[in-house]
Design a protein around this motif. Structure first.
Motif, PDB file in Angstrom:
ATOM      1  N   THR A  31       0.861  -1.181   0.000  1.00 36.10           N
ATOM      2  CA  THR A  31       0.000   0.000   0.000  1.00 36.10           C
ATOM      3  C   THR A  31       0.897   1.231   0.000  1.00 36.10           C
ATOM      4  OG1 THR A  31      -1.723  -1.145   1.231  1.00 36.10           O
ATOM      5  CG2 THR A  31      -1.804   1.258   1.241  1.00 36.10           C
ATOM      6  N   LEU A  32       0.689   2.093  -0.978  1.00 35.68           N
ATOM      7  CA  LEU A  32       1.432   3.347  -1.082  1.00 35.68           C
ATOM      8  C   LEU A  32       0.440   4.418  -1.507  1.00 35.68           C
ATOM      9  CD1 LEU A  32       4.218   4.814  -1.137  1.00 35.68           C
ATOM     10  CD2 LEU A  32       4.288   4.258  -3.576  1.00 35.68           C
ATOM     11  N   ILE A  33       0.179   5.379  -0.616  1.00 37.03           N
ATOM     12  CA  ILE A  33      -0.806   6.431  -0.895  1.00 37.03           C
ATOM     13  C   ILE A  33      -0.176   7.787  -0.589  1.00 37.03           C
ATOM     14  CG2 ILE A  33      -3.076   7.358  -0.313  1.00 37.03           C
ATOM     15  CD1 ILE A  33      -3.896   4.486   0.396  1.00 37.03           C
ATOM     16  N   TRP A  34      -0.172   8.640  -1.587  1.00 36.26           N
ATOM     17  CA  TRP A  34       0.382   9.988  -1.463  1.00 36.26           C
ATOM     18  C   TRP A  34      -0.739  10.989  -1.189  1.00 36.26           C
ATOM     19  CZ3 TRP A  34       5.571  10.408  -1.525  1.00 36.26           C
ATOM     20  CH2 TRP A  34       6.302   9.379  -2.094  1.00 36.26           C
ATOM     21  N   ASN A  35      -0.444  12.026  -0.421  1.00 37.36           N
ATOM     22  CA  ASN A  35      -1.383  13.119  -0.160  1.00 37.36           C
ATOM     23  C   ASN A  35      -1.124  14.205  -1.205  1.00 37.36           C
ATOM     24  OD1 ASN A  35      -2.685  15.452   0.754  1.00 37.36           O
ATOM     25  ND2 ASN A  35      -2.564  14.773   2.864  1.00 37.36           N
ATOM     26  N   ARG A  36      -1.907  14.219  -2.247  1.00 39.19           N
ATOM     27  CA  ARG A  36      -1.677  15.126  -3.370  1.00 39.19           C
ATOM     28  C   ARG A  36      -1.794  16.610  -2.979  1.00 39.19           C
ATOM     29  NH1 ARG A  36      -1.144  10.820  -5.244  1.00 39.19           N
ATOM     30  NH2 ARG A  36      -0.998   9.921  -7.254  1.00 39.19           N
ATOM     31  N   ASP A  37      -2.682  16.939  -2.044  1.00 40.26           N
ATOM     32  CA  ASP A  37      -2.828  18.333  -1.623  1.00 40.26           C
ATOM     33  C   ASP A  37      -1.556  18.837  -0.945  1.00 40.26           C
ATOM     34  OD1 ASP A  37      -5.419  18.515  -2.593  1.00 40.26           O
ATOM     35  OD2 ASP A  37      -6.299  17.851  -0.704  1.00 40.26           O
ATOM     36  N   LEU A  38      -0.968  18.034  -0.068  1.00 41.53           N
ATOM     37  CA  LEU A  38       0.272  18.445   0.596  1.00 41.53           C
ATOM     38  C   LEU A  38       1.435  18.509  -0.390  1.00 41.53           C
ATOM     39  CD1 LEU A  38       0.200  16.556   4.015  1.00 41.53           C
ATOM     40  CD2 LEU A  38      -0.184  18.979   3.585  1.00 41.53           C
ATOM     41  N   LEU A  39       1.478  17.595  -1.343  1.00 40.56           N
ATOM     42  CA  LEU A  39       2.561  17.615  -2.326  1.00 40.56           C
ATOM     43  C   LEU A  39       2.546  18.891  -3.159  1.00 40.56           C
ATOM     44  CD1 LEU A  39       2.524  13.942  -3.639  1.00 40.56           C
ATOM     45  CD2 LEU A  39       4.314  15.041  -2.316  1.00 40.56           C
ATOM     46  N   ARG A  40       1.364  19.358  -3.538  1.00 45.50           N
ATOM     47  CA  ARG A  40       1.269  20.585  -4.336  1.00 45.50           C
ATOM     48  C   ARG A  40       1.711  21.814  -3.548  1.00 45.50           C
ATOM     49  NH1 ARG A  40      -3.110  17.878  -6.899  1.00 45.50           N
ATOM     50  NH2 ARG A  40      -4.608  18.456  -5.318  1.00 45.50           N
ATOM     51  N   ARG A  41       1.493  21.803  -2.244  1.00 45.65           N
ATOM     52  CA  ARG A  41       1.834  22.967  -1.419  1.00 45.65           C
ATOM     53  C   ARG A  41       3.251  22.912  -0.870  1.00 45.65           C
ATOM     54  NH1 ARG A  41      -2.378  22.754   2.933  1.00 45.65           N
ATOM     55  NH2 ARG A  41      -3.216  20.910   1.985  1.00 45.65           N
ATOM     56  N   SER A  42       3.925  21.792  -1.008  1.00 45.68           N
ATOM     57  CA  SER A  42       5.241  21.604  -0.399  1.00 45.68           C
ATOM     58  C   SER A  42       6.359  22.091  -1.318  1.00 45.68           C
ATOM     59  CB  SER A  42       5.453  20.126  -0.091  1.00 45.68           C
ATOM     60  OG  SER A  42       6.764  19.931   0.354  1.00 45.68           O
ATOM     61  N   ALA A  43       7.320  22.789  -0.726  1.00 43.26           N
ATOM     62  CA  ALA A  43       8.503  23.214  -1.475  1.00 43.26           C
ATOM     63  C   ALA A  43       9.605  22.161  -1.380  1.00 43.26           C
ATOM     64  CB  ALA A  43       9.010  24.543  -0.932  1.00 43.26           C
ATOM     65  N   VAL A  44       9.477  21.246  -0.424  1.00 43.14           N
ATOM     66  CA  VAL A  44      10.445  20.164  -0.250  1.00 43.14           C
ATOM     67  C   VAL A  44       9.710  18.836  -0.360  1.00 43.14           C
ATOM     68  CG1 VAL A  44      11.969  21.548   1.192  1.00 43.14           C
ATOM     69  CG2 VAL A  44      10.168  20.229   2.254  1.00 43.14           C
ATOM     70  N   GLY A  45      10.418  17.747  -0.339  1.00 41.23           N
ATOM     71  CA  GLY A  45       9.803  16.435  -0.466  1.00 41.23           C
ATOM     72  C   GLY A  45       8.927  16.078   0.717  1.00 41.23           C
ATOM     73  N   MET A  46       7.926  15.278   0.448  1.00 45.07           N
ATOM     74  CA  MET A  46       6.985  14.825   1.478  1.00 45.07           C
ATOM     75  C   MET A  46       6.949  13.303   1.492  1.00 45.07           C
ATOM     76  SD  MET A  46       5.469  17.563   2.775  1.00 45.07           S
ATOM     77  CE  MET A  46       4.075  16.817   3.573  1.00 45.07           C
ATOM     78  N   PRO A  47       6.785  12.700   2.687  1.00 45.76           N
ATOM     79  CA  PRO A  47       6.577  11.255   2.729  1.00 45.76           C
ATOM     80  C   PRO A  47       5.141  10.941   2.334  1.00 45.76           C
ATOM     81  CG  PRO A  47       6.481  12.151   4.934  1.00 45.76           C
ATOM     82  CD  PRO A  47       6.845  13.293   4.015  1.00 45.76           C
ATOM     83  N   PRO A  48       4.872   9.709   1.940  1.00 44.10           N
ATOM     84  CA  PRO A  48       3.484   9.333   1.633  1.00 44.10           C
ATOM     85  C   PRO A  48       2.658   9.245   2.909  1.00 44.10           C
ATOM     86  CG  PRO A  48       4.944   7.456   1.392  1.00 44.10           C
ATOM     87  CD  PRO A  48       5.805   8.632   1.697  1.00 44.10           C
ATOM     88  N   ASP A  49       1.346   9.320   2.776  1.00 42.62           N
ATOM     89  CA  ASP A  49       0.467   9.142   3.935  1.00 42.62           C
ATOM     90  C   ASP A  49       0.542   7.710   4.452  1.00 42.62           C
ATOM     91  OD1 ASP A  49      -0.380  11.724   4.009  1.00 42.62           O
ATOM     92  OD2 ASP A  49      -2.394  11.339   3.251  1.00 42.62           O
ATOM     93  N   TYR A  50       0.564   6.759   3.532  1.00 42.43           N
ATOM     94  CA  TYR A  50       0.647   5.341   3.893  1.00 42.43           C
ATOM     95  C   TYR A  50       1.675   4.674   3.001  1.00 42.43           C
ATOM     96  CZ  TYR A  50      -3.872   6.407   5.943  1.00 42.43           C
ATOM     97  OH  TYR A  50      -4.885   6.989   6.666  1.00 42.43           O
ATOM     98  N   ALA A  51       2.596   3.927   3.604  1.00 41.40           N
ATOM     99  CA  ALA A  51       3.589   3.172   2.841  1.00 41.40           C
ATOM    100  C   ALA A  51       3.985   1.959   3.684  1.00 41.40           C
ATOM    101  CB  ALA A  51       4.799   4.036   2.525  1.00 41.40           C
ATOM    102  N   PHE A  52       3.377   0.809   3.361  1.00 40.86           N
ATOM    103  CA  PHE A  52       3.671  -0.384   4.157  1.00 40.86           C
ATOM    104  C   PHE A  52       3.385  -1.641   3.351  1.00 40.86           C
ATOM    105  CE2 PHE A  52      -0.643   1.004   5.162  1.00 40.86           C
ATOM    106  CZ  PHE A  52      -1.386  -0.137   4.886  1.00 40.86           C
ATOM    107  N   ILE A  53       3.873  -2.757   3.886  1.00 43.50           N
ATOM    108  CA  ILE A  53       3.618  -4.078   3.314  1.00 43.50           C
ATOM    109  C   ILE A  53       2.969  -4.917   4.397  1.00 43.50           C
ATOM    110  CG2 ILE A  53       4.658  -6.174   2.351  1.00 43.50           C
ATOM    111  CD1 ILE A  53       6.986  -4.372   1.383  1.00 43.50           C
ATOM    112  N   ARG A  54       1.904  -5.621   4.033  1.00 47.09           N
ATOM    113  CA  ARG A  54       1.252  -6.545   4.961  1.00 47.09           C
ATOM    114  C   ARG A  54       1.459  -7.969   4.459  1.00 47.09           C
ATOM    115  NH1 ARG A  54      -4.438  -3.679   6.050  1.00 47.09           N
ATOM    116  NH2 ARG A  54      -4.822  -4.658   4.054  1.00 47.09           N
ATOM    117  N   LYS A  55       1.576  -8.890   5.400  1.00 45.78           N
ATOM    118  CA  LYS A  55       1.713 -10.311   5.091  1.00 45.78           C
ATOM    119  C   LYS A  55       0.548 -11.027   5.752  1.00 45.78           C
ATOM    120  CE  LYS A  55       4.831 -14.231   5.827  1.00 45.78           C
ATOM    121  NZ  LYS A  55       6.125 -14.632   6.418  1.00 45.78           N
TER     122      LYS A  55
END
Length: 98
Positions: free
Chosen positions: A20-44
């Motif tokens: 699962t990898l989900i980016w917050n597009r609103d924060l990315l547009r407003r950010s001048a620097v890199g942003m981490p994704p909202d969710y980034a994980f692997i489930r087993k």
């Protein structure tokens, strides 16, 4: 670089792995620097297996076993010069201690 949301599922030797990898597009547009994704994980098999550390403006990412915030991870894999948005899920899994 285009950030791509991902929901992928693979079965390996009877175990189901989900990325699962989900980016917050609103924060990315407003950010001048890199942003981490909202969710980034692997489930087993439905249980959290690993967390993914990455940023929207950098190539390379880290996958660590799922652990509490102040604990040291039991294992950590670094993917230098790889893009979390384009790397195949199977290419990530083959490097992890499954």
């Amino acid at each position: 670089m285009k950030q791509r949301d991902r929901q992928e599922k693979i079965m390996i030797e009877g175990d189901i792995y989900e990325l699962t990898l989900i980016w917050n597009r609103d924060l990315l547009r407003r950010s001048a620097v890199g942003m981490p994704p909202d969710y980034a994980f692997i489930r087993k098999n439905g249980v959290y297996f690993a967390t993914i550390g990455c940023s929207s403006n950098l190539n390379g990412f880290i996958v660590e076993d799922f652990h509490l915030a102040l604990e040291t991870p039991q294992w950590s894999m670094k993917f230098d010069y790889q893009n979390i948005n384009t790397i195949h899920f199977t290419d990530i899994l083959v490097r992890l201690p499954l």
